[in-house]
Design a protein around this motif. Sequence first.
Motif, PDB file in Angstrom:
ATOM      1  N   THR A  28       0.814  -1.213   0.000  1.00 42.13           N
ATOM      2  CA  THR A  28       0.000   0.000   0.000  1.00 42.13           C
ATOM      3  C   THR A  28       0.849   1.264   0.000  1.00 42.13           C
ATOM      4  N   PHE A  29       2.095   1.137  -0.387  1.00 38.22           N
ATOM      5  CA  PHE A  29       3.013   2.270  -0.379  1.00 38.22           C
ATOM      6  C   PHE A  29       2.449   3.460  -1.128  1.00 38.22           C
ATOM      7  N   SER A  30       1.828   3.196  -2.258  1.00 38.40           N
ATOM      8  CA  SER A  30       1.364   4.303  -3.106  1.00 38.40           C
ATOM      9  C   SER A  30       0.282   5.141  -2.441  1.00 38.40           C
ATOM     10  N   THR A  31      -0.359   4.626  -1.414  1.00 38.90           N
ATOM     11  CA  THR A  31      -1.431   5.369  -0.742  1.00 38.90           C
ATOM     12  C   THR A  31      -0.928   6.178   0.450  1.00 38.90           C
ATOM     13  N   TYR A  32       0.341   6.007   0.796  1.00 35.92           N
ATOM     14  CA  TYR A  32       0.913   6.683   1.956  1.00 35.92           C
ATOM     15  C   TYR A  32       1.555   8.005   1.564  1.00 35.92           C
ATOM     16  N   ALA A  33       1.458   8.963   2.449  1.00 34.06           N
ATOM     17  CA  ALA A  33       2.317  10.129   2.348  1.00 34.06           C
ATOM     18  C   ALA A  33       3.662   9.763   2.973  1.00 34.06           C
ATOM     19  N   MET A  34       4.723  10.316   2.427  1.00 37.80           N
ATOM     20  CA  MET A  34       6.076  10.021   2.904  1.00 37.80           C
ATOM     21  C   MET A  34       6.759  11.310   3.316  1.00 37.80           C
ATOM     22  N   THR A  50       8.124  16.559   2.601  1.00 40.67           N
ATOM     23  CA  THR A  50       7.079  15.556   2.535  1.00 40.67           C
ATOM     24  C   THR A  50       6.498  15.495   1.131  1.00 40.67           C
ATOM     25  N   ILE A  51       5.969  14.334   0.783  1.00 39.60           N
ATOM     26  CA  ILE A  51       5.314  14.153  -0.506  1.00 39.60           C
ATOM     27  C   ILE A  51       4.044  13.341  -0.295  1.00 39.60           C
ATOM     28  N   SER A  52       2.946  13.819  -0.843  1.00 43.56           N
ATOM     29  CA  SER A  52       1.678  13.123  -0.689  1.00 43.56           C
ATOM     30  C   SER A  52       1.600  11.941  -1.655  1.00 43.56           C
ATOM     31  N   TRP A  53       0.530  11.182  -1.539  1.00 40.66           N
ATOM     32  CA  TRP A  53       0.362  10.036  -2.425  1.00 40.66           C
ATOM     33  C   TRP A  53       0.282  10.482  -3.889  1.00 40.66           C
ATOM     34  N   SER A  54      -0.233  11.695  -4.094  1.00 42.33           N
ATOM     35  CA  SER A  54      -0.424  12.195  -5.455  1.00 42.33           C
ATOM     36  C   SER A  54       0.765  12.992  -5.964  1.00 42.33           C
ATOM     37  N   ALA A  97       6.587   7.192   7.075  1.00 37.76           N
ATOM     38  CA  ALA A  97       5.398   6.930   6.269  1.00 37.76           C
ATOM     39  C   ALA A  97       4.154   7.217   7.096  1.00 37.76           C
ATOM     40  N   SER A  98       3.195   7.859   6.439  1.00 40.03           N
ATOM     41  CA  SER A  98       1.934   8.192   7.085  1.00 40.03           C
ATOM     42  C   SER A  98       0.784   7.497   6.376  1.00 40.03           C
ATOM     43  N   GLN A  99      -0.099   6.878   7.138  1.00 40.21           N
ATOM     44  CA  GLN A  99      -1.261   6.235   6.541  1.00 40.21           C
ATOM     45  C   GLN A  99      -2.226   7.250   5.957  1.00 40.21           C
ATOM     46  N   SER A 100      -2.094   8.485   6.370  1.00 40.06           N
ATOM     47  CA  SER A 100      -2.837   9.540   5.709  1.00 40.06           C
ATOM     48  C   SER A 100      -2.190   9.822   4.363  1.00 40.06           C
ATOM     49  N   PRO A 101      -2.992   9.993   3.305  1.00 39.74           N
ATOM     50  CA  PRO A 101      -2.402  10.243   1.985  1.00 39.74           C
ATOM     51  C   PRO A 101      -1.845  11.656   1.823  1.00 39.74           C
ATOM     52  N   VAL A 102      -2.191  12.534   2.765  1.00 38.73           N
ATOM     53  CA  VAL A 102      -1.761  13.929   2.673  1.00 38.73           C
ATOM     54  C   VAL A 102      -0.510  14.108   3.526  1.00 38.73           C
ATOM     55  N   GLY A 103       0.500  14.700   2.966  1.00 33.35           N
ATOM     56  CA  GLY A 103       1.744  14.911   3.689  1.00 33.35           C
ATOM     57  C   GLY A 103       1.594  15.913   4.814  1.00 33.35           C
TER      58      GLY A 103
END
Length: 123
Positions: A28-34, A50-54, A97-103
């Motif tokens: 699920t890496f692509s759905t995480y904010a990093m 930080t970088i969001s999922w998008s 890594a954040s389970q929220s998609p927003v950084g």
Amino acid sequence: QVQLVESGGGLVQAGNSLRLSCAASGRTFSTYAMGWFRHAPGKEREFVATISWSGNTNYAYSVKGRFTISRDNAKNTVYLQMNSLKPEDTAVYYCAASQSPVGSSLSRQYDYWGQGTQVTVPS
């Protein structure tokens, strides 16, 4: 559960560049904010980028224009390209890594952390 492994740290002269990598486990890496944070001796841990999922990015003022965060979802990897390094960039750099998609710039928003990689820029 996500495991993060940083690499790419080292000793580099001021003005030079370094690229950090953070490899993540999990599907699920692509759905995480990093995010990237750093911790220098005698200082509080601080936000770097930080970088969001998008792909939306945000940077600390101290590194804006010098550092670039990016991600490759196919490789489950996030990068931190660091240019024009300064002695004050010396720190242990952590990937998160954040389970929220927003950084976020707040460390408490992140659920998983790597072990850190040392970056040293001698003065």
